[in-house]
Design a protein around this motif. Sequence first.
Motif, PDB file in Angstrom:
ATOM      1  N   LEU A 402       0.833  -1.196   0.000  1.00 23.93           N
ATOM      2  CA  LEU A 402       0.000   0.000   0.000  1.00 23.93           C
ATOM      3  C   LEU A 402       0.873   1.254   0.000  1.00 23.93           C
ATOM      4  O   LEU A 402       0.612   2.205  -0.744  1.00 23.93           O
ATOM      5  N   ALA A 403       1.920   1.253   0.809  1.00 23.81           N
ATOM      6  CA  ALA A 403       2.816   2.406   0.880  1.00 23.81           C
ATOM      7  C   ALA A 403       3.586   2.605  -0.416  1.00 23.81           C
ATOM      8  O   ALA A 403       4.024   3.727  -0.719  1.00 23.81           O
ATOM      9  N   LEU A 404       3.760   1.525  -1.204  1.00 19.78           N
ATOM     10  CA  LEU A 404       4.446   1.637  -2.489  1.00 19.78           C
ATOM     11  C   LEU A 404       3.537   2.171  -3.585  1.00 19.78           C
ATOM     12  O   LEU A 404       3.981   2.394  -4.709  1.00 19.78           O
ATOM     13  N   GLY A 405       2.262   2.366  -3.266  1.00 23.36           N
ATOM     14  CA  GLY A 405       1.329   2.898  -4.249  1.00 23.36           C
ATOM     15  C   GLY A 405       0.479   1.852  -4.925  1.00 23.36           C
ATOM     16  O   GLY A 405       0.024   2.054  -6.055  1.00 23.36           O
ATOM     17  N   SER A 406       0.235   0.720  -4.252  1.00 24.69           N
ATOM     18  CA  SER A 406      -0.604  -0.330  -4.825  1.00 24.69           C
ATOM     19  C   SER A 406      -1.980   0.216  -5.189  1.00 24.69           C
ATOM     20  O   SER A 406      -2.578   0.995  -4.444  1.00 24.69           O
ATOM     21  N   ARG A 407      -2.466  -0.206  -6.352  1.00 26.13           N
ATOM     22  CA  ARG A 407      -3.793   0.240  -6.782  1.00 26.13           C
ATOM     23  C   ARG A 407      -4.923  -0.562  -6.139  1.00 26.13           C
ATOM     24  O   ARG A 407      -6.080  -0.168  -6.194  1.00 26.13           O
ATOM     25  N   ASP A 408      -4.567  -1.698  -5.577  1.00 26.56           N
ATOM     26  CA  ASP A 408      -5.562  -2.557  -4.929  1.00 26.56           C
ATOM     27  C   ASP A 408      -5.763  -2.057  -3.501  1.00 26.56           C
ATOM     28  O   ASP A 408      -5.074  -2.459  -2.573  1.00 26.56           O
ATOM     29  N   THR A 409      -6.707  -1.147  -3.333  1.00 21.64           N
ATOM     30  CA  THR A 409      -6.896  -0.496  -2.036  1.00 21.64           C
ATOM     31  C   THR A 409      -8.266  -0.760  -1.422  1.00 21.64           C
ATOM     32  O   THR A 409      -8.543  -0.259  -0.326  1.00 21.64           O
ATOM     33  N   HIS A 410      -9.105  -1.554  -2.090  1.00 24.55           N
ATOM     34  CA  HIS A 410     -10.447  -1.771  -1.542  1.00 24.55           C
ATOM     35  C   HIS A 410     -10.386  -2.393  -0.156  1.00 24.55           C
ATOM     36  O   HIS A 410     -11.140  -2.010   0.744  1.00 24.55           O
ATOM     37  N   TRP A 411      -9.474  -3.354   0.024  1.00 20.83           N
ATOM     38  CA  TRP A 411      -9.352  -4.011   1.324  1.00 20.83           C
ATOM     39  C   TRP A 411      -9.009  -2.991   2.417  1.00 20.83           C
ATOM     40  O   TRP A 411      -9.475  -3.127   3.556  1.00 20.83           O
ATOM     41  N   PHE A 412      -8.212  -1.981   2.078  1.00 22.04           N
ATOM     42  CA  PHE A 412      -7.808  -0.989   3.071  1.00 22.04           C
ATOM     43  C   PHE A 412      -8.983  -0.090   3.453  1.00 22.04           C
ATOM     44  O   PHE A 412      -9.129   0.297   4.622  1.00 22.04           O
TER      45      PHE A 412
END
Length: 485
Positions: A402-412
Amino acid sequence: MEWFGTGDYDIARAVLQRGVAAIFLVAFASALAQFPALLGDTGLLPVRRFTAVVPFRRAPSLFHWRYSDRMLRLVAWAGILISAAIVLGLPQAGPAWLPMLAFLLLFAGYLSIVNVGQTFYSFGWESLLVEAGFIVAFLGSDDVPTPVPVLLFLRWLVFRLEFGAGMIKIRGGREWRDLTALYYHHETQPMPNPVSWFAHHLPRWVHRGEVLGNHVVQLGMPFLLFAPQPVASAAAGVIVLSQLWLVITGNFAWLNWITIVLAFAAIDDASLHWVAGLVLPGLAEPAAAGPGETPPWFVILVLAVTLGLLVLSYWPARNLLSRRQLMNASFNPYHLVNAYGAFGTVTKERYEVVVEGTDSPSPRGSTDWREYRFRGKPGDPARLPGQFAPYHLRLDWLMWFLALGSRDTHWFEVFLVRLLQGDRATLRLLAGNPFPEHPPTSVRARVFLYRFSTRAERRSSRDWWVRTEVGVLVPPVSLPPQGDG
């Protein structure tokens, strides 16, 4: 049947079977503790929603038939018990089909978990464990000689694992080619451990030597696994030593440990007895009891399975030669004969997402916000990084991406909602709950730049990290008032 079975790798077979089973035990224990909160009925990415849109043929799993948190726990406990039995050597004392059945049950159970695990189970070592469990199933029991085709295919697995990782680095970031990758890696790796700070502060010539040694091990030693003895054993020993250094300096779940176990496929008993004699001079070699004859059905089955695996090897072999090499890729839904690789590039700066909550109706200063502590992630600069591997902290690893800029953020996004709800299962994934009495009224997520403290800073502040805020990922958010829909 001398061409098929050998008595020269009895110790290797015991290590392979018990070692892979021990890692299965850790993996199922991890699922038991974390899966319901991450992927269960009220998890961050519920399995039921996944199986509703992804058909069985694309992701074979028991949970396509039915999912419940209770069923998940039954599968996990069954996996733990079967794994423990193999570690104790119980199935191996029976006929050849008994350990085969035990490992195939582990394979089916863990494949079912991985195939519905979505982003939380998208790591290369998940496929590696599934593949290793399937292959090791055909090593037989103590009643039969160790089958040579299975040993050779396990060496091919180690070859793909090590050579694939070496090639992905050579084709990846420049830092691997100019030998500077380890200037940064110990500090920016996903989950540092208690030794990482000290490893980071080693002289730069040592770091360059680490990279050069890595290239020698990953690009040279895999070919020697197929050489005559004792060369193959020596090559496997070098791989084991390199993996132990990674164990000492980082937390990579069970990736390093399973690589160590699999490398024993190339180490014969004579080499192990020689090493034991160096450590304990005068140690006598144990008398070999001698297995019985190999039953024809076992020979036919092993050869048929090996042939099938060789056919599946076409795709990962082609991938190794491709300029567009895939890293940690599966070419079939059963995760058999995969492509592996890790850290094609090394990040040079460490960013961390810090999640905070407040129960103040109108927070003004930083003192009104309290930080949620993750088990394995840097948080409080004064806290020494912990040792967790081979256990896999899945939420913490996803926070790194997430900190690297992952586009998969729904879980967060769902994770923040669960914090606002004070969800107990989610909070158990963390190191502590700063709001034990009631949930926060608001949460937020800020991004910090972390670096290891220098030796002088460490002596002065006693901190392991120095952090600087660089931005806001999620501004303060709250749940809508009840009754507002």
